[in-house]
Design a protein around this motif. Structure first.
Motif, short mmCIF file in Angstrom:
data_model
loop_
_atom_site.label_atom_id
_atom_site.label_comp_id
_atom_site.label_asym_id
_atom_site.label_seq_id
_atom_site.Cartn_x
_atom_site.Cartn_y
_atom_site.Cartn_z
N LYS A 197 0.83 -1.19 0.00
CA LYS A 197 0.00 0.00 0.00
C LYS A 197 0.88 1.25 0.00
O LYS A 197 1.82 1.38 0.77
CB LYS A 197 -0.92 0.04 1.22
N ARG A 198 0.54 2.16 -0.93
CA ARG A 198 1.17 3.47 -0.97
C ARG A 198 0.07 4.49 -0.68
O ARG A 198 -0.78 4.77 -1.52
CB ARG A 198 1.78 3.72 -2.35
N THR A 199 0.08 5.00 0.54
CA THR A 199 -0.94 5.96 0.93
C THR A 199 -0.27 7.07 1.73
O THR A 199 0.94 7.30 1.58
CB THR A 199 -2.08 5.26 1.71
N VAL A 200 -1.03 7.78 2.54
CA VAL A 200 -0.48 8.86 3.35
C VAL A 200 -0.83 8.62 4.81
O VAL A 200 -1.73 7.83 5.14
CB VAL A 200 -1.00 10.24 2.90
N ASN A 201 -0.12 9.30 5.67
CA ASN A 201 -0.47 9.32 7.08
C ASN A 201 -1.83 10.02 7.20
O ASN A 201 -1.96 11.20 6.88
CB ASN A 201 0.61 10.09 7.85
N PHE A 202 -2.85 9.28 7.61
CA PHE A 202 -4.20 9.85 7.62
C PHE A 202 -4.29 11.07 8.54
O PHE A 202 -5.16 11.92 8.36
CB PHE A 202 -5.22 8.80 8.06
N ASP A 203 -3.44 11.12 9.57
CA ASP A 203 -3.47 12.23 10.51
C ASP A 203 -2.57 13.38 10.08
O ASP A 203 -2.64 14.48 10.65
CB ASP A 203 -3.07 11.75 11.91
N ALA A 204 -1.69 13.13 9.13
CA ALA A 204 -0.76 14.16 8.64
C ALA A 204 -0.48 13.86 7.17
O ALA A 204 0.58 13.33 6.81
CB ALA A 204 0.54 14.16 9.45
N PRO A 205 -1.42 14.16 6.26
CA PRO A 205 -1.34 13.70 4.87
C PRO A 205 -0.25 14.33 4.04
O PRO A 205 -0.12 14.01 2.85
CB PRO A 205 -2.73 14.02 4.31
N GLU A 206 0.58 15.17 4.63
CA GLU A 206 1.72 15.71 3.88
C GLU A 206 2.87 14.71 3.79
O GLU A 206 3.87 14.99 3.13
CB GLU A 206 2.21 17.01 4.52
N ASP A 257 -8.01 -7.65 11.57
CA ASP A 257 -7.43 -8.33 10.41
C ASP A 257 -7.98 -7.79 9.10
O ASP A 257 -7.29 -7.82 8.07
CB ASP A 257 -7.72 -9.83 10.49
N GLY A 258 -9.20 -7.32 9.09
CA GLY A 258 -9.80 -6.87 7.84
C GLY A 258 -10.21 -5.42 7.91
O GLY A 258 -10.09 -4.78 8.95
N PRO A 259 -10.65 -4.86 6.76
CA PRO A 259 -10.98 -5.55 5.51
C PRO A 259 -9.79 -5.95 4.63
O PRO A 259 -9.95 -6.69 3.67
CB PRO A 259 -11.86 -4.55 4.78
N GLY A 260 -8.59 -5.47 4.88
CA GLY A 260 -7.43 -5.89 4.10
C GLY A 260 -7.01 -4.88 3.05
O GLY A 260 -7.71 -3.90 2.77
N PHE A 261 -5.86 -5.14 2.43
CA PHE A 261 -5.27 -4.16 1.52
C PHE A 261 -5.85 -4.18 0.12
O PHE A 261 -5.58 -3.27 -0.67
CB PHE A 261 -3.75 -4.35 1.49
N ASP A 262 -6.66 -5.17 -0.20
CA ASP A 262 -7.36 -5.15 -1.48
C ASP A 262 -8.72 -4.46 -1.36
O ASP A 262 -9.56 -4.55 -2.25
CB ASP A 262 -7.52 -6.55 -2.05
N TYR A 263 -8.91 -3.74 -0.27
CA TYR A 263 -10.15 -2.98 -0.04
C TYR A 263 -10.38 -1.95 -1.13
O TYR A 263 -11.53 -1.72 -1.55
CB TYR A 263 -10.04 -2.30 1.33
N ASP A 264 -9.31 -1.32 -1.64
CA ASP A 264 -9.48 -0.22 -2.59
C ASP A 264 -8.66 -0.38 -3.87
O ASP A 264 -8.59 0.56 -4.67
CB ASP A 264 -9.16 1.12 -1.93
N GLU A 265 -8.05 -1.53 -4.08
CA GLU A 265 -7.36 -1.80 -5.34
C GLU A 265 -7.17 -3.30 -5.48
O GLU A 265 -7.10 -4.03 -4.49
CB GLU A 265 -6.01 -1.07 -5.41
N PRO A 266 -7.09 -3.81 -6.71
CA PRO A 266 -6.96 -5.25 -6.91
C PRO A 266 -5.64 -5.78 -6.35
O PRO A 266 -4.64 -5.07 -6.30
CB PRO A 266 -7.00 -5.39 -8.44
N LEU A 267 -5.67 -7.05 -5.95
CA LEU A 267 -4.49 -7.69 -5.36
C LEU A 267 -3.27 -7.56 -6.26
O LEU A 267 -2.16 -7.30 -5.79
CB LEU A 267 -4.80 -9.16 -5.10
#
Length: 316
Positions: free
Chosen positions: A35-44, A275-285
């Motif tokens: 997963k490549r995302t951002v810190n939800f509390d500090a999205p910079e 444990d869930g929903p997991g990393f395929d929650y928002d993009e295909p495996l």
């Protein structure tokens, strides 16, 4: 309801340069960016997740890479070592692989019968590779720089270093349900299950009364997360901690799991993650980690967030 944890869910640490961090965990350790995302509390800043093929709980190492982060100090009140399992008989291959990448690795003499390599990542975070014959119900990544027969299977253990272990030992045993399995040389070993077998089932508490307190910044662990199979168990665990007088946060939505946070008496920040929903929650495996993913509440700011993030080149 049984609120005993199923083991370690993930470990999160602080890094500085996101590219150097990604290059190390993808190429030196052969993990997959799940997963490549951002810190939800500090999205910079990014939040980068590494794990096995699907990012199964117990295989996940995550980072907040702050480009201007000062060096931290590893010490008491921290999770000071993260140990990954690799197949039995693989450490010779790993020693050669790491040497070819100019990554220094040593075999400590004080670990008794355990055969481990100790190394540091680009920010100085202490990592161990432990040869293990345990069965691991994980799916090692075969699309990277490490052959499947030698690949990291998951997190084996974490080590907490404490000036005073009494409160920590009490919480691990009484409130978290871990079992004390043994003690040697000031190292108390706890198992999160009856056998200590499998991914993320070992917690070592290292008694170091004279150790300097750690400073959380680049090259140190931010928190350690334990597994709850689902939301009801997580809520029950949270309620029990609250009834015992532990300061615990509300349940927070992390998209790929939900979380609560609290500190053990020595100061280490702990988390309970589902444990869930997991990393395929928002993009295909098959596409995990290839593009920037944002939670729904940050999507309206995608353009501004992406513009502030450093360029990150990933080939997987």
């Amino acid at each position: 309801m049984d609120v005993r944890p199923a083991g370690i869910h993930h470990v999160t640490a602080i890094a500085s340069d996101p590219q150097a961090n990604a290059d190390f965990y993808l190429n030196a350790l052969g993990m997959r960016m799940v997963k490549r995302t951002v810190n939800f509390d500090a999205p910079e800043t990014y939040h980068l997740y590494y794990g096995d093929r699907a990012g199964n709980p117990g295989t996940i190492m995550t980072f907040f890479p702050w480009p201007d982060a000062p060096p931290g100090r590893i010490g008491a009140g921290q999770a000071t070592t993260t140990t990954f399992s690799v197949p039995e008989g693989s450490l010779g291959w790993w020693a050669e692989h790491l040497a070819a990448l100019d990554v220094e690795a040593t075999r400590p003499a004080e670990r008794g019968e355990e055969d481990v390599l100790t190394l540091r990542d680009p920010d100085g975070l202490v990592i161990e590779l432990a040869a293990s014959a345990d069965h691991h119900d994980t799916d090692p990544w075969d699309g990277g720089a490490v052959p499947t027969e030698h690949a990291v299977r998951g997190i084996r253990a974490i080590t907490l270093t404490e000036q005073d272990v009494e409160g920590t030992v009490e919480m691990l045993g009484e409130q978290l349900g871990f079992r004390l399995a043994g003690e040697e040389g000031g190292r108390l070993r706890f198992h999160t299950n009856d056998s200590g077998q499998g991914v993320g089932t070992i917690v070592d508490v290292l008694a170091r009364p004279k150790a300097q307190r750690g400073l959380v910044a680049a090259g140190t662990v931010h928190h350690v997360a334990y597994r709850a199979p689902d939301g009801p168990v997580q809520a029950a665990w949270r309620q029990r901690l609250e009834e015992d007088g532990v300061g615990v946060t509300e349940i927070r939505d992390r998209c790929y799991f939900t979380s609560v946070y609290f500190r053990e008496p020595g100061g280490v920040l702990l988390e309970i993650a589902t444990d869930g929903p997991g990393f395929d929650y928002d993009e295909p495996l098959l596409e995990l980690g290839r593009s920037l993913r944002l939670p729904p509440w940050l999507e309206p700011s995608r353009e501004q967030i992406a513009a502030r993030l450093p360029v990150l080149e990933i080939d997987q």
